[in-house]
Design a protein around this motif. Structure first.
Motif, PDB file in Angstrom:
ATOM      1  N   GLU A 132       0.807  -1.221   0.000  1.00  0.00           N
ATOM      2  CA  GLU A 132       0.000   0.000   0.000  1.00  0.00           C
ATOM      3  C   GLU A 132       0.840   1.271   0.000  1.00  0.00           C
ATOM      4  OE1 GLU A 132      -3.760   2.222   2.161  1.00  0.00           O
ATOM      5  OE2 GLU A 132      -2.709   0.642   3.262  1.00  0.00           O
ATOM      6  N   ARG A 133       1.862   1.328   0.843  1.00  0.00           N
ATOM      7  CA  ARG A 133       2.657   2.547   0.890  1.00  0.00           C
ATOM      8  C   ARG A 133       3.301   2.839  -0.454  1.00  0.00           C
ATOM      9  NH1 ARG A 133       7.637   2.198   0.339  1.00  0.00           N
ATOM     10  NH2 ARG A 133       7.431   3.780  -1.244  1.00  0.00           N
ATOM     11  N   ALA A 158      -0.515   4.181   7.395  1.00  0.00           N
ATOM     12  CA  ALA A 158      -1.377   5.318   7.719  1.00  0.00           C
ATOM     13  C   ALA A 158      -0.572   6.448   8.359  1.00  0.00           C
ATOM     14  CB  ALA A 158      -2.497   4.873   8.653  1.00  0.00           C
ATOM     15  N   LEU A 159       0.304   6.096   9.281  1.00  0.00           N
ATOM     16  CA  LEU A 159       1.112   7.126   9.944  1.00  0.00           C
ATOM     17  C   LEU A 159       2.086   7.792   8.972  1.00  0.00           C
ATOM     18  CD1 LEU A 159       1.915   5.291  13.299  1.00  0.00           C
ATOM     19  CD2 LEU A 159       0.240   7.111  12.920  1.00  0.00           C
ATOM     20  N   ALA A 216      -5.899   8.829   8.894  1.00  0.00           N
ATOM     21  CA  ALA A 216      -5.057   7.884   9.636  1.00  0.00           C
ATOM     22  C   ALA A 216      -5.773   7.387  10.891  1.00  0.00           C
ATOM     23  CB  ALA A 216      -3.730   8.544  10.001  1.00  0.00           C
ATOM     24  N   VAL A 217      -6.393   8.296  11.626  1.00  0.00           N
ATOM     25  CA  VAL A 217      -7.113   7.898  12.837  1.00  0.00           C
ATOM     26  C   VAL A 217      -8.269   6.972  12.483  1.00  0.00           C
ATOM     27  CG1 VAL A 217      -8.550   8.733  14.738  1.00  0.00           C
ATOM     28  CG2 VAL A 217      -6.437   9.938  14.140  1.00  0.00           C
ATOM     29  N   ALA A 262       7.986   5.308  11.599  1.00  0.00           N
ATOM     30  CA  ALA A 262       7.039   5.733  10.563  1.00  0.00           C
ATOM     31  C   ALA A 262       6.939   7.249  10.506  1.00  0.00           C
ATOM     32  CB  ALA A 262       5.669   5.113  10.841  1.00  0.00           C
ATOM     33  N   LEU A 263       6.888   7.892  11.649  1.00  0.00           N
ATOM     34  CA  LEU A 263       6.714   9.346  11.674  1.00  0.00           C
ATOM     35  C   LEU A 263       7.937  10.074  11.126  1.00  0.00           C
ATOM     36  CD1 LEU A 263       4.890   9.681  15.105  1.00  0.00           C
ATOM     37  CD2 LEU A 263       3.909   9.867  12.803  1.00  0.00           C
TER      38      LEU A 263
END
Length: 282
Positions: free
Chosen positions: A177-178, A224-225, A233-234, A261-262
């Protein structure tokens, strides 16, 4: 076996699947690069003895799907087809997928139809792709995608590498996905082309369903992050966690890895986020 198309290399990433490799590697109709994820079952030695034409790259540790990125970097052809140790491209399909990519320079990736087992059942994921609700770009063939199955994908090597390939944060499973989000953000189209076929005979040596769910939920959390707007994302984390206990534990595992990730966070453009919302609602 004679190569179908000199524009294509097949990249296989594997770990401890010696028997599967010895059965599947001779079937590929293209030069093959096997990237071994630190197997302990003698896979690299066995492949080198039985399949001397296969280039074997031995990694000192298991890096998951990043092994495919290693293989793509080692390839010199403009297109790279991925295969698992228990899958292979049907006769003619490597050539056909390469022709589609060559004829449509906006395409970054083609995903094939997956036929499962000796009975050749169409994989349910392929049926979903065939019914994709995303707006179709008339300039490219097939159904528009914002995701893919790695073992059934052929990529434009330059697009894959520019998008960063498979990353060391997600690793495996759920690594697609990413990369799909980043390809779309860079303006590349991705298509499901049903005329192109991959055979998948699932190995008996597979993760149990709960472990697979845990891994997919972890990957969804990290992706998501890294790439989704915060509201999306939430919502993604809540939706994934609600599916099962295995999914919840995977989300928790992903949150523990959130710092990595962040550090790579780069939200996708609004138009890509809107495409993903359409898929989620569908």
């Amino acid at each position: 076996m004679e190569a179908e198309d000199d524009r294509v290399t097949v990249v296989v990433a594997s770990r401890n699947r010696r028997a599967d490799l010895l059965a599947s590697l001779p079937v590929h109709r293209a030069p093959v690069i096997l990237v071994d994820n630190a197997s302990t079952d003698g896979s690299p030695d066995a492949v080198e003895a039985a399949c001397p034409d296969v280039r074997v790259i031995r990694l000192p540790r298991n890096v998951g799907a990043v092994a495919r990125t290693v293989g793509v970097r080692a390839a010199t052809t403009p297109f790279v087809a991925f295969a698992d140790d228990d899958s292979w491209w049907a006769p003619g399909s490597l050539h056909d997928a390469a022709a589609v990519l060559s004829d449509h320079p906006r395409l970054g990736l083609v995903c094939a139809r997956i036929l499962v087992g000796p009975e050749e059942r169409t994989d349910p994921v392929s049926e979903l792709m065939a019914a994709s609700p995303l707006p179709q770009d008339a300039s490219v063939p097939g159904e528009a995608l914002l995701g893919f199955v790695a073992c059934a994908a052929m990529v434009r090597r330059s697009a894959f590498l520019a998008a960063g390939g498979f990353d060391p944060v997600v690793r495996f499973p759920g690594e697609e996905e990413r990369l799909a989000l980043d390809l779309a953000a860079a303006g590349w189209a991705m298509s499901y082309v049903k005329e192109v076929v991959v055979h998948h005979h699932p190995s008996p040596s597979r993760q149990p369903p709960a472990a697979r769910q845990h891994g997919i939920a972890r990957a969804a959390t990290l992706t998501a992050l890294m790439r989704l707007p915060w509201r999306d994302a939430v919502g993604e984390l809540r939706g994934v966690a609600a599916q099962s206990q295995s999914h919840r534990s995977g989300v928790v595992r992903g949150l523990r890895e959130a710092p990595a990730a962040l550090r790579r966070r780069r939200p996708v453009p609004a138009e890509v986020a809107a495409m993903r919302r359409l898929l989620v609602r569908w």
